[in-house]
Enzyme design. Structure first.
Site, PDB file in Angstrom:
ATOM      1  N   TYR A  54       1.155  -5.187  -2.223  1.00 13.20           N
ATOM      2  CA  TYR A  54       2.409  -4.859  -2.687  1.00 13.20           C
ATOM      3  C   TYR A  54       3.433  -6.134  -3.257  1.00 13.20           C
ATOM      4  O   TYR A  54       4.027  -6.036  -4.302  1.00 13.20           O
ATOM      5  CB  TYR A  54       2.942  -3.692  -1.771  1.00 13.20           C
ATOM      6  CG  TYR A  54       4.187  -3.151  -2.774  1.00 13.20           C
ATOM      7  CD1 TYR A  54       4.289  -2.381  -3.844  1.00 13.20           C
ATOM      8  CD2 TYR A  54       5.680  -3.310  -2.064  1.00 13.20           C
ATOM      9  CE1 TYR A  54       5.462  -2.121  -4.290  1.00 13.20           C
ATOM     10  CE2 TYR A  54       6.786  -3.046  -2.612  1.00 13.20           C
ATOM     11  CZ  TYR A  54       6.627  -2.230  -3.808  1.00 13.20           C
ATOM     12  OH  TYR A  54       7.952  -1.783  -4.476  1.00 13.20           O
TER      13      TYR A  54
ATOM     14  N   LYS B  46       4.662  -7.413  -6.505  1.00 16.53           N
ATOM     15  CA  LYS B  46       6.061  -7.676  -7.080  1.00 16.53           C
ATOM     16  C   LYS B  46       6.463  -9.179  -7.488  1.00 16.53           C
ATOM     17  O   LYS B  46       7.239  -9.187  -7.948  1.00 16.53           O
ATOM     18  CB  LYS B  46       7.067  -6.888  -6.014  1.00 16.53           C
ATOM     19  CG  LYS B  46       6.885  -5.142  -5.999  1.00 16.53           C
ATOM     20  CD  LYS B  46       7.382  -4.697  -7.576  1.00 16.53           C
ATOM     21  CE  LYS B  46       7.390  -3.156  -7.468  1.00 16.53           C
ATOM     22  NZ  LYS B  46       7.973  -2.807  -8.908  1.00 16.53           N
TER      23      LYS B  46
ATOM     24  N   VAL C  69      15.195   2.334  -1.495  1.00 14.45           N
ATOM     25  CA  VAL C  69      15.517   3.177  -2.352  1.00 14.45           C
ATOM     26  C   VAL C  69      15.179   4.504  -1.697  1.00 14.45           C
ATOM     27  O   VAL C  69      13.768   4.502  -1.816  1.00 14.45           O
ATOM     28  CB  VAL C  69      15.385   3.102  -3.738  1.00 14.45           C
ATOM     29  CG1 VAL C  69      16.222   4.077  -4.614  1.00 14.45           C
ATOM     30  CG2 VAL C  69      15.973   1.464  -4.143  1.00 14.45           C
TER      31      VAL C  69
ATOM     32  N   PHE D 250       9.202   7.008  -3.364  1.00 11.63           N
ATOM     33  CA  PHE D 250       8.459   5.690  -3.117  1.00 11.63           C
ATOM     34  C   PHE D 250       7.799   5.898  -1.603  1.00 11.63           C
ATOM     35  O   PHE D 250       6.464   5.617  -1.752  1.00 11.63           O
ATOM     36  CB  PHE D 250       9.612   4.758  -3.163  1.00 11.63           C
ATOM     37  CG  PHE D 250       8.867   3.293  -2.774  1.00 11.63           C
ATOM     38  CD1 PHE D 250       8.350   2.530  -3.638  1.00 11.63           C
ATOM     39  CD2 PHE D 250       9.018   2.680  -1.338  1.00 11.63           C
ATOM     40  CE1 PHE D 250       7.743   1.150  -3.276  1.00 11.63           C
ATOM     41  CE2 PHE D 250       8.377   1.563  -1.166  1.00 11.63           C
ATOM     42  CZ  PHE D 250       7.769   0.662  -2.019  1.00 11.63           C
TER      43      PHE D 250
HETATM   44  C1  8X3 Z   1      10.547  -1.284  -2.498  1.00 10.90           C
HETATM   45  C2  8X3 Z   1      11.442  -1.799  -1.233  1.00 10.90           C
HETATM   46  O1  8X3 Z   1      11.217  -2.867   1.132  1.00 10.90           O
HETATM   47  O2  8X3 Z   1       9.634  -1.140   0.710  1.00 10.90           O
HETATM   48  O3  8X3 Z   1      10.233  -2.144  -3.285  1.00 10.90           O
HETATM   49  O4  8X3 Z   1       9.407  -3.311  -0.284  1.00 10.90           O
HETATM   50  S1  8X3 Z   1      10.305  -2.488   0.105  1.00 10.90           S
END
Ligand code: 8X3
Length: 248
Positions: free
Chosen positions: A149, A153, A182, A186
């Protein structure tokens, strides 16, 4: 009036951005996978501004092309908000799921590119436009079990910078917003519906809300022509870095 195309507009940061843009007289092209979830939002916001919809999964190059070319025949996109993306799983590199890795690389990286390319072509032809890429604190730091992930990003971070360099001759603004925690769907997606794990992400702290990020996007959009807010990291006050979180 400007027109914004927002991906992942049926929930979370995408939906909040659509709502705030509509409140500020920005016409919308809302994109998402699910007609069932997106249509009610589109109907509601069409009372305020002109709203079109396009249904596709950014992970499918064919679906993106089929949906986006007719949209670009009809509309000029002034603002592109690349919001679609997700985390799938949180596991050490030696036990992570290859399907999860594919989903993140296909959606967060390749999907962003599939949708951006035809829209950027139109912006370059018009020598006008603004792109807002929704990155993450995970694009600035790598944290344990975040591996792929975070890589996806970090790719968004690099693509954002690459877009700004390549589009500089055409006067196109390119910006990134990199949120920390956030409270959207998610974590539920990351933990595949495991509510206990998803809720634990926000234990003892007040996370950001989707609207907090939408407000930054709107601020970027409302700057005068000579101002580009190129990169903003937005964290909850309780979060100092990807891993340092004050849980009271
Ligand atoms: C979302 C924030 O900290 O879970 O991208 O990667 S985190």
């Amino acid at each position: 009036m400007k027109t914004a195309l927002i991906t992942g507009a049926s929930s979370g940061i995408g939906e909040a951005t659509a709502r705030l843009f509509a409140d500020n007289n920005i016409n919308l092209i809302l994109c998402g996978r699910s007609k069932e979830r997106l249509e009610p939002i589109a109907t509601e916001l069409s009372r305020k501004v002109s709203v079109s919809t396009a249904y596709f999964d950014v992970r499918s190059k064919k679906e993106v092309e089929k949906a986006i070319f007719p949209v670009l025949d009809k509309h000029t996109v002034d603002i592109l908000v690349n919001n679609a993306g997700n985390a799938h799983g949180l596991a050490p590199i030696h036990t992570g799921s290859i399907e999860d890795w594919d989903a993140m690389i296909d959606g967060n990286v390749k999907g962003l590119l599939y949708i951006s390319k035809p829209i950027i072509k139109q912006m370059v032809d018009r020598k006008f436009g603004q792109i807002i890429n929704i990155g993450s604190i995970a694009g600035k730091e790598v944290y344990p079990n975040g591996n792929v992930y975070c890589a996806s990003k970090h790719a968004v971070d690099a693509i954002n910078n690459g877009m700004r360099l390549d589009l500089n001759p055409y006067g196109i603004k390119v910006s990134q917003i990199s949120p920390g925690l956030v409270n959207t769907g998610f974590s539920s997606v990351r933990f595949k519906g495991d509510k206990v794990k998803a809720d634990a992400t926000y234990n003892g702290m007040k996370p950001l809300q989707a609207k907090d990020i939408a407000e930054v996007a709107l601020f970027m959009v409302l700057r005068p022509a000579h101002v580009n807010i190129s990169d903003v990291i937005v964290l909850p006050t309780a979060q100092a870095s990807a891993t340092v979180i004050n849980r009271g």
